[in-house]
Design a protein around this motif. Structure first.
Motif, PDB file in Angstrom:
ATOM      1  N   PRO A 167       0.810  -1.222   0.000  1.00  0.00           N
ATOM      2  CA  PRO A 167       0.000   0.000   0.000  1.00  0.00           C
ATOM      3  C   PRO A 167       0.847   1.277   0.000  1.00  0.00           C
ATOM      4  O   PRO A 167       0.492   2.257  -0.667  1.00  0.00           O
ATOM      5  CB  PRO A 167      -0.833  -0.131   1.284  1.00  0.00           C
ATOM      6  CG  PRO A 167      -0.963  -1.603   1.486  1.00  0.00           C
ATOM      7  CD  PRO A 167       0.364  -2.164   1.044  1.00  0.00           C
ATOM      8  N   GLU A 168       1.965   1.243   0.728  1.00  0.00           N
ATOM      9  CA  GLU A 168       2.820   2.426   0.784  1.00  0.00           C
ATOM     10  C   GLU A 168       3.423   2.736  -0.589  1.00  0.00           C
ATOM     11  O   GLU A 168       3.450   3.887  -1.030  1.00  0.00           O
ATOM     12  CB  GLU A 168       3.929   2.207   1.817  1.00  0.00           C
ATOM     13  CG  GLU A 168       3.444   2.104   3.256  1.00  0.00           C
ATOM     14  CD  GLU A 168       2.811   0.756   3.594  1.00  0.00           C
ATOM     15  OE1 GLU A 168       2.088   0.666   4.604  1.00  0.00           O
ATOM     16  OE2 GLU A 168       3.040  -0.226   2.832  1.00  0.00           O
ATOM     17  N   LYS A 169       3.893   1.707  -1.268  1.00  0.00           N
ATOM     18  CA  LYS A 169       4.464   1.899  -2.610  1.00  0.00           C
ATOM     19  C   LYS A 169       3.368   2.307  -3.597  1.00  0.00           C
ATOM     20  O   LYS A 169       3.588   3.174  -4.460  1.00  0.00           O
ATOM     21  CB  LYS A 169       5.133   0.603  -3.072  1.00  0.00           C
ATOM     22  CG  LYS A 169       5.751   0.682  -4.482  1.00  0.00           C
ATOM     23  CD  LYS A 169       6.914   1.656  -4.531  1.00  0.00           C
ATOM     24  CE  LYS A 169       7.771   1.485  -5.774  1.00  0.00           C
ATOM     25  NZ  LYS A 169       7.103   1.778  -7.023  1.00  0.00           N
ATOM     26  N   ALA A 170       2.182   1.707  -3.468  1.00  0.00           N
ATOM     27  CA  ALA A 170       1.068   2.052  -4.358  1.00  0.00           C
ATOM     28  C   ALA A 170       0.712   3.531  -4.225  1.00  0.00           C
ATOM     29  O   ALA A 170       0.464   4.218  -5.228  1.00  0.00           O
ATOM     30  CB  ALA A 170      -0.145   1.177  -4.042  1.00  0.00           C
ATOM     31  N   PHE A 171       0.688   4.027  -2.991  1.00  0.00           N
ATOM     32  CA  PHE A 171       0.393   5.445  -2.769  1.00  0.00           C
ATOM     33  C   PHE A 171       1.467   6.339  -3.375  1.00  0.00           C
ATOM     34  O   PHE A 171       1.164   7.347  -4.035  1.00  0.00           O
ATOM     35  CB  PHE A 171       0.270   5.722  -1.265  1.00  0.00           C
ATOM     36  CG  PHE A 171       0.235   7.185  -0.931  1.00  0.00           C
ATOM     37  CD1 PHE A 171      -0.888   7.950  -1.212  1.00  0.00           C
ATOM     38  CD2 PHE A 171       1.326   7.807  -0.349  1.00  0.00           C
ATOM     39  CE1 PHE A 171      -0.917   9.314  -0.923  1.00  0.00           C
ATOM     40  CE2 PHE A 171       1.315   9.154  -0.056  1.00  0.00           C
ATOM     41  CZ  PHE A 171       0.188   9.914  -0.345  1.00  0.00           C
ATOM     42  N   LEU A 172       2.731   5.977  -3.185  1.00  0.00           N
ATOM     43  CA  LEU A 172       3.820   6.809  -3.707  1.00  0.00           C
ATOM     44  C   LEU A 172       3.891   6.746  -5.237  1.00  0.00           C
ATOM     45  O   LEU A 172       4.245   7.746  -5.879  1.00  0.00           O
ATOM     46  CB  LEU A 172       5.145   6.391  -3.072  1.00  0.00           C
ATOM     47  CG  LEU A 172       5.254   6.771  -1.586  1.00  0.00           C
ATOM     48  CD1 LEU A 172       6.401   6.033  -0.921  1.00  0.00           C
ATOM     49  CD2 LEU A 172       5.418   8.278  -1.423  1.00  0.00           C
ATOM     50  N   ASP A 173       3.545   5.610  -5.816  1.00  0.00           N
ATOM     51  CA  ASP A 173       3.427   5.553  -7.278  1.00  0.00           C
ATOM     52  C   ASP A 173       2.376   6.554  -7.749  1.00  0.00           C
ATOM     53  O   ASP A 173       2.562   7.271  -8.739  1.00  0.00           O
ATOM     54  CB  ASP A 173       3.010   4.145  -7.720  1.00  0.00           C
ATOM     55  CG  ASP A 173       4.130   3.122  -7.615  1.00  0.00           C
ATOM     56  OD1 ASP A 173       5.290   3.518  -7.390  1.00  0.00           O
ATOM     57  OD2 ASP A 173       3.842   1.916  -7.755  1.00  0.00           O
ATOM     58  N   TRP A 174       1.258   6.591  -7.032  1.00  0.00           N
ATOM     59  CA  TRP A 174       0.160   7.504  -7.372  1.00  0.00           C
ATOM     60  C   TRP A 174       0.608   8.954  -7.192  1.00  0.00           C
ATOM     61  O   TRP A 174       0.326   9.818  -8.026  1.00  0.00           O
ATOM     62  CB  TRP A 174      -1.041   7.184  -6.489  1.00  0.00           C
ATOM     63  CG  TRP A 174      -2.339   7.781  -6.923  1.00  0.00           C
ATOM     64  CD1 TRP A 174      -2.563   8.721  -7.878  1.00  0.00           C
ATOM     65  CD2 TRP A 174      -3.634   7.444  -6.388  1.00  0.00           C
ATOM     66  NE1 TRP A 174      -3.901   9.009  -7.982  1.00  0.00           N
ATOM     67  CE2 TRP A 174      -4.579   8.240  -7.085  1.00  0.00           C
ATOM     68  CE3 TRP A 174      -4.081   6.574  -5.402  1.00  0.00           C
ATOM     69  CZ2 TRP A 174      -5.944   8.177  -6.810  1.00  0.00           C
ATOM     70  CZ3 TRP A 174      -5.433   6.506  -5.139  1.00  0.00           C
ATOM     71  CH2 TRP A 174      -6.360   7.296  -5.826  1.00  0.00           C
ATOM     72  N   LEU A 175       1.331   9.219  -6.114  1.00  0.00           N
ATOM     73  CA  LEU A 175       1.830  10.574  -5.866  1.00  0.00           C
ATOM     74  C   LEU A 175       2.755  11.016  -6.995  1.00  0.00           C
ATOM     75  O   LEU A 175       2.671  12.160  -7.479  1.00  0.00           O
ATOM     76  CB  LEU A 175       2.570  10.604  -4.525  1.00  0.00           C
ATOM     77  CG  LEU A 175       2.988  11.981  -3.995  1.00  0.00           C
ATOM     78  CD1 LEU A 175       1.766  12.823  -3.657  1.00  0.00           C
ATOM     79  CD2 LEU A 175       3.871  11.821  -2.752  1.00  0.00           C
ATOM     80  N   TYR A 176       3.628  10.120  -7.430  1.00  0.00           N
ATOM     81  CA  TYR A 176       4.557  10.446  -8.517  1.00  0.00           C
ATOM     82  C   TYR A 176       3.799  10.723  -9.810  1.00  0.00           C
ATOM     83  O   TYR A 176       4.022  11.748 -10.477  1.00  0.00           O
ATOM     84  CB  TYR A 176       5.553   9.299  -8.726  1.00  0.00           C
ATOM     85  CG  TYR A 176       6.389   9.465  -9.966  1.00  0.00           C
ATOM     86  CD1 TYR A 176       7.542  10.253  -9.958  1.00  0.00           C
ATOM     87  CD2 TYR A 176       6.011   8.873 -11.174  1.00  0.00           C
ATOM     88  CE1 TYR A 176       8.297  10.444 -11.113  1.00  0.00           C
ATOM     89  CE2 TYR A 176       6.757   9.056 -12.332  1.00  0.00           C
ATOM     90  CZ  TYR A 176       7.901   9.844 -12.290  1.00  0.00           C
ATOM     91  OH  TYR A 176       8.633  10.028 -13.437  1.00  0.00           O
ATOM     92  N   LEU A 177       2.905   9.803 -10.184  1.00  0.00           N
ATOM     93  CA  LEU A 177       2.185   9.953 -11.447  1.00  0.00           C
ATOM     94  C   LEU A 177       1.237  11.151 -11.431  1.00  0.00           C
ATOM     95  O   LEU A 177       1.047  11.818 -12.448  1.00  0.00           O
ATOM     96  CB  LEU A 177       1.403   8.670 -11.758  1.00  0.00           C
ATOM     97  CG  LEU A 177       2.261   7.476 -12.191  1.00  0.00           C
ATOM     98  CD1 LEU A 177       1.430   6.203 -12.216  1.00  0.00           C
ATOM     99  CD2 LEU A 177       2.901   7.722 -13.556  1.00  0.00           C
ATOM    100  N   GLY A 178       0.661  11.431 -10.265  1.00  0.00           N
ATOM    101  CA  GLY A 178      -0.246  12.567 -10.151  1.00  0.00           C
ATOM    102  C   GLY A 178       0.440  13.890 -10.370  1.00  0.00           C
ATOM    103  O   GLY A 178      -0.207  14.878 -10.754  1.00  0.00           O
ATOM    104  N   ALA A 179       1.754  13.934 -10.148  1.00  0.00           N
ATOM    105  CA  ALA A 179       2.523  15.171 -10.339  1.00  0.00           C
ATOM    106  C   ALA A 179       3.251  15.204 -11.677  1.00  0.00           C
ATOM    107  O   ALA A 179       3.846  16.228 -12.028  1.00  0.00           O
ATOM    108  CB  ALA A 179       3.538  15.324  -9.209  1.00  0.00           C
ATOM    109  N   SER A 180       3.205  14.096 -12.424  1.00  0.00           N
ATOM    110  CA  SER A 180       3.962  14.015 -13.673  1.00  0.00           C
ATOM    111  C   SER A 180       3.177  14.638 -14.829  1.00  0.00           C
ATOM    112  O   SER A 180       2.007  14.291 -15.053  1.00  0.00           O
ATOM    113  CB  SER A 180       4.277  12.555 -14.008  1.00  0.00           C
ATOM    114  OG  SER A 180       4.839  12.450 -15.301  1.00  0.00           O
ATOM    115  N   PRO A 181       3.796  15.519 -15.597  1.00  0.00           N
ATOM    116  CA  PRO A 181       3.104  16.110 -16.754  1.00  0.00           C
ATOM    117  C   PRO A 181       2.851  15.095 -17.858  1.00  0.00           C
ATOM    118  O   PRO A 181       2.041  15.328 -18.747  1.00  0.00           O
ATOM    119  CB  PRO A 181       4.076  17.203 -17.219  1.00  0.00           C
ATOM    120  CG  PRO A 181       5.417  16.758 -16.726  1.00  0.00           C
ATOM    121  CD  PRO A 181       5.166  16.046 -15.433  1.00  0.00           C
TER     122      PRO A 181
END
Length: 241
Positions: A167-181
């Motif tokens: 879950p922690e990695k899944a959230f951080l993947d989402w955080l990264y992609l959510g900020a990626s243009p």
């Protein structure tokens, strides 16, 4: 009378060491591994049709099947890396299954590692007989960012046989992609139950992914969101209900 090879094949499908997801080739090898005379190709394919008709085998995409004989509760997510090579189940679907978000959907979300030396993967939605998968590309250094077993436990949920993020990695993947243009994914919503994260693991993975500052910024916004009187009132009303 049921042919001996069929009896032996189903017995092998029941074994705990038989994979939850099997390809046509794997099933052919399984059928041929017994001591009975193996079937002809035509007979094998008729057996496959019978097995899928009875839902003992569930076709995901052409040539890929869920083994419902030995793994009646196998999730379609287990087939993700057969639908798209190298993919890892992650993002919203993992958080939904962990109870960290109540916004449940039917789409199995995944990330696929990319590298300049590799062929670009197919991203976006893939509709299958068992549901919809949605794939997002991420740099391989962020998806496959483990060099030993201790780090692997931080980023891969080893309770599952298939590649699935913690879950922690899944959230951080989402955080990264959510900020990626380069991504169409929006940032993680504020109504996540962050208390369910392993805080130490979250910090370690954020450091590995060089997302410490974005994580701090998101957590600050989340704290402000939680402190909002309207949010608190809404949570109180839901609790009373």
């Amino acid at each position: 009378m049921t042919a001996l090879w069929k009896i032996q094949a189903e017995a092998r499908l029941l074994r705990p060491d038989t994979p939850a997801v099997l390809t046509t080739g794997a099933l052919q090898a399984l059928v041929a591994s017994g001591d009975a005379t193996p079937p002809s190709p035509a007979t094998f394919h008729r057996w496959m049709s019978d097995m899928t008709a009875s839902t003992k085998l569930v076709e995901v995409i052409k040539g890929v099947y869920l083994n419902r004989v030995g793994r009646g509760d196998v999730s379609p997510a287990a087939a993700a890396h057969h639908v798209r090579a190298r993919s890892v189940v992650s993002l919203a679907w993992v958080l939904e299954q962990a109870g960290i978000t109540n916004n449940f959907g039917d789409t199995i979300t995944c990330v696929i590692p990319t590298d300049p030396s590799w062929t670009n993967p197919q991203t976006g939605a893939r509709h299958t007989a068992v549901g919809t998968f949605r794939f997002f590309a991420m740099p391989a250094r962020l998806v496959m960012n483990h060099t030993d077993f201790r780090l692997l436990e931080d980023v891969r949920d080893l309770r599952f046989e298939y590649p699935r993020a913690t879950p922690e990695k899944a959230f951080l993947d989402w955080l990264y992609l959510g900020a990626s243009p380069r991504s169409t994914l929006t940032a993680p919503p504020m109504d996540l139950d962050v208390k369910m994260f392993d805080a130490k693991r979250l910090a370690r993975v954020a450091k590995q992914m060089e997302l410490e500052n974005p994580l701090r910024a998101w957590m600050a916004r989340h704290a402000a969101y939680e402190a909002d009187p309207d949010v608190q009132a809404n949570s109180s009303t839901q609790f009373k209900l």
